[in-house]
Design an enzyme around this catalytic site. Structure first.
Site, PDB file in Angstrom:
ATOM      1  N   ASP A 276      38.799  36.238  34.136  1.00 23.69           N
ATOM      2  CA  ASP A 276      39.171  36.012  35.433  1.00 23.69           C
ATOM      3  C   ASP A 276      40.530  36.646  35.485  1.00 23.69           C
ATOM      4  O   ASP A 276      41.362  36.976  34.647  1.00 23.69           O
ATOM      5  CB  ASP A 276      39.565  34.469  35.279  1.00 23.69           C
ATOM      6  CG  ASP A 276      40.033  33.772  36.650  1.00 23.69           C
ATOM      7  OD1 ASP A 276      39.304  34.292  37.848  1.00 23.69           O
ATOM      8  OD2 ASP A 276      41.304  33.457  36.897  1.00 23.69           O
TER       9      ASP A 276
ATOM     10  N   GLU B 169      37.073  40.745  35.878  1.00 28.16           N
ATOM     11  CA  GLU B 169      37.300  40.669  37.225  1.00 28.16           C
ATOM     12  C   GLU B 169      38.405  41.135  37.995  1.00 28.16           C
ATOM     13  O   GLU B 169      39.557  40.871  37.800  1.00 28.16           O
ATOM     14  CB  GLU B 169      37.258  39.100  37.587  1.00 28.16           C
ATOM     15  CG  GLU B 169      37.160  38.840  39.084  1.00 28.16           C
ATOM     16  CD  GLU B 169      38.217  37.568  39.688  1.00 28.16           C
ATOM     17  OE1 GLU B 169      37.990  37.259  40.619  1.00 28.16           O
ATOM     18  OE2 GLU B 169      38.952  37.265  39.160  1.00 28.16           O
TER      19      GLU B 169
HETATM   20  C1  NOJ Z   1      39.280  34.168  40.416  1.00 27.51           C
HETATM   21  C2  NOJ Z   1      38.311  33.074  40.572  1.00 27.51           C
HETATM   22  O1  NOJ Z   1      37.003  33.710  40.749  1.00 27.51           O
HETATM   23  C3  NOJ Z   1      38.886  32.104  41.613  1.00 27.51           C
HETATM   24  O2  NOJ Z   1      37.949  31.191  41.990  1.00 27.51           O
HETATM   25  C4  NOJ Z   1      40.242  31.511  40.943  1.00 27.51           C
HETATM   26  O3  NOJ Z   1      40.770  30.727  42.042  1.00 27.51           O
HETATM   27  C5  NOJ Z   1      41.194  32.324  40.715  1.00 27.51           C
HETATM   28  N1  NOJ Z   1      40.730  33.804  40.004  1.00 27.51           N
HETATM   29  C6  NOJ Z   1      42.290  31.792  40.045  1.00 27.51           C
HETATM   30  O4  NOJ Z   1      41.994  31.571  38.675  1.00 27.51           O
END
Ligand code: NOJ
Length: 550
Positions: free
Chosen positions: A217, A270
């Site tokens: 993440d 990500e």
């Molecule tokens: C990216 C995640 O995909 C999202 O859903 C989340 O709110 C944020 N990061 C914070 O963790």
């Protein structure tokens, strides 16, 4: 019901280079115990559906214990599974069943922040300024008289200030802590070796339990600019929060951990960066995969798609990347592709988050157009070199649920933006499995987010066995993709038209018509293999993709 598909074996080595992975927002997939919330046994019970798509594996959104202020991205314990999803025994059942079918299983690692209910943060609140407990997070004194102003002018990605003030153990107003997202998600201080050690342990715990990798993440967020400087324009992008060079040291460390296992594991970042910058994350010795969200943010236009793909491939060369691009057109964070591509009258929108402006516009949608375009884009994506992630429900052609009642909205963005941004709930509505019954077959206890009546027409049961359904197209396309020589490089073929893209990989050709009149397909492209719209393949209509093989 879906017929069980024969188990397929993913390639033994470097399976992640070309894999198609199915993303599970498990709260909304299938509910086995009737509490209205999806769970791990619900997934295990529906593995036939996932396997019937021909995918190579699953990625589970966070399923750790969590107060769920941000859909589980507020983790209170990284080492186990939330009882609401069935706890560790249900996880082990799913892992075994998935592996039994040759499906990989990836988990979601959330290293930038935890929940404010994580024991470390509970201790930090109770401790004194300057204490070891506070140094695991980013605490700072406020500015102005009595420290009543935040330490800097950064904004949270979800709206409002990126800092929240605590009450000191003595009862007085105290220091502030940084949260890039919701105030319930304090950012870790990655300069503290205790944090580094803790996550080393988390990786090992789950690798030891047998998972095949992690999606990481906000992988570009863990290291902040030294001194936490003020922004010249607090409403604009925050370059101090993302993509700081020091973050790469963390990935080298994690890669060494992954490489110490005697099986092939993946680490997928990500990062919402340009194709050029994203490539830095998959240099030798770092992550193996990185999401290229640039494609997802493009309008349905041939030039925009081609440029994004070209920049991605050029960036990989420039960075001498070892890893692969990971493509996706849908996720739990963006409006569904059918809605994005079918939006004919967008409503005015404001957001401090540039990604939101490009991926979450609302307004009037032509669903048939959006679906035709989404299918065409999906087939183009599946024809690209690299790995592909699909998001649950896209195989049903689901549009975004824009009409959720305001009091049902759960995404913290809705409150933090003071009801100016609707947030991401509309892509997270529980899936329709049957055209009727409680929760459209999601579970006997109904669904935690209300499903609209039109979900009936999109149900799995309504599409299964129907040759011209979106579900049937996904099944055929994913299977046909497995026959592409994944070692073959991409070469664009001339089409003589700005609105038509044709690419070759070995003896395989993919042609996408974005706009304009039907395109007569040159005989040299080969025989048709699969078409996203009905026809004999000699011409392709607007908003369609055809695959050919010579
Ligand atoms: C990216 C995640 O995909 C999202 O859903 C989340 O709110 C944020 N990061 C914070 O963790």
């Amino acid at each position: 019901m879906t017929k069980p598909a024969p188990a397929r074996t993913a390639p033994a080595t470097e399976w992640w280079r070309s894999s198609v992975i199915y993303q599970l927002y498990l709260k909304s997939f299938a509910d086995s115990d009737g509490d209205g919330v999806g769970d791990l046994d619900g997934i295990t019970a529906h593995l036939d559906h996932i396997a019937s798509l021909g995918v190579d594996g699953l990625w589970l959104n966070p399923c750790y214990p969590s107060p769920n202020r941000d859909g589980g991205y507020d983790v209170s314990d990284y080492r186990t599974i939330d009882e609401r999803y069935g706890g560790l025994p249900a996880f082990e059942r799913l892992l075994e069943a998935a592996h039994g079918r040759g499906l990989k299983l990836l988990m979601d690692l959330v290293p930038n922040h935890c929940s404010d209910e994580h024991e470390w943060f509970v201790l930090a609140r109770q401790a004194e300024p300057g204490s070891p407990e506070r140094s695991r997070f980013i605490f700072a004194d406020g500015r102005g008289p009595d420290g009543a102003e935040p330490p800097n002018n950064w904004r949270s990605t979800f709206g409002g200030p990126a800092w929240t003030r605590v009450t000191e153990p003595g009862g007085g107003p105290g220091q502030w802590y940084l949260h890039s997202f919701d105030s319930s998600q304090p950012d870790f201080n990655w300069a503290n070796p205790e944090v580094v050690d803790m996550f080393d342990g988390v990786l090992r715990t789950w690798f030891d339990r047998g998972i095949d990798g992690f999606r990481i993440d906000v992988a570009y967020a863990m290291v902040k600019a030294a001194g936490l400087p003020d922004l010249a324009d607090p409403e604009g992008d925050n370059p101090y929060l993302w993509n700081q060079p020091g973050v790469h040291d963390i990935f080298k460390r994690w890669r060494a951990i992954a490489d110490s296992y005697q099986r092939e594991l993946t680490l997928l970042g990500e990062v919402w960066l340009s194709p050029t910058d994203a490539a830095d994350y998959i240099r030798p010795g770092e992550l193996k995969q990185v999401f290229y969200f640039d494609l997802l943010q493009q309008p349905f236009e041939a030039g925009a798609f081609q440029l994004s793909i070209d920049e991605t491939l050029a960036g990989l060369k420039r960075a001498e990347a070892e890893g692969v691009p990971t493509w996706t057109l849908n996720s739990h964070d963006v409006h569904r592709a059918v809605t994005r591509y079918g939006l004919i009258e967008p409503e005015p929108m404001s957001s401090a988050d540039a990604n939101a402006l490009r991926t979450r516009a609302r307004g009037q949608v032509d669903v048939a157009l959006g679906q035709a375009r989404a299918n065409a884009a999906m087939m183009l994506m599946l024809a690209l070199p690299g790995s592909v992630y699909l998001y649950q429900g896209e195989e049903l052609g689901l549009p975004e649920v824009q009409e959720l009642p305001d009091d049902a909205r759960q995404d913290p963005i809705w409150e933090r933006s003071q009801h100016t941004e609707y947030g991401r709930d509309g892509s997270r509505v529980p899936l329709p499995w049957s055209a009727d019954g409680p929760g459209f077959g999601f579970g006997v206890g109904g669904a935690w987010l209300p499903q609209p009546s039109w979900f009936a027409g999109f149900a799995v049961a309504a599409q299964d066995g129907t040759p011209d359904s979106v579900l049937s197209l996904y099944r055929r396309a994913i299977r046909a993709r497995h026959t592409i020589d994944q070692g073959a490089a991409l070469a664009w073929l001339p089409t003589g038209r700005d609105d038509v893209l044709a690419l070759r990989r070995g003896n395989f050709v993919s042609v996408s018509v974005f706009d304009g009149p039907p395109f007569p397909v040159p005989a040299g492209f080969g025989r048709p293999v699969l078409l996203s719209q009905p026809g004999d393949g000699s011409t392709l209509p607007s908003a369609s993709t055809g695959w050919y093989r010579s």
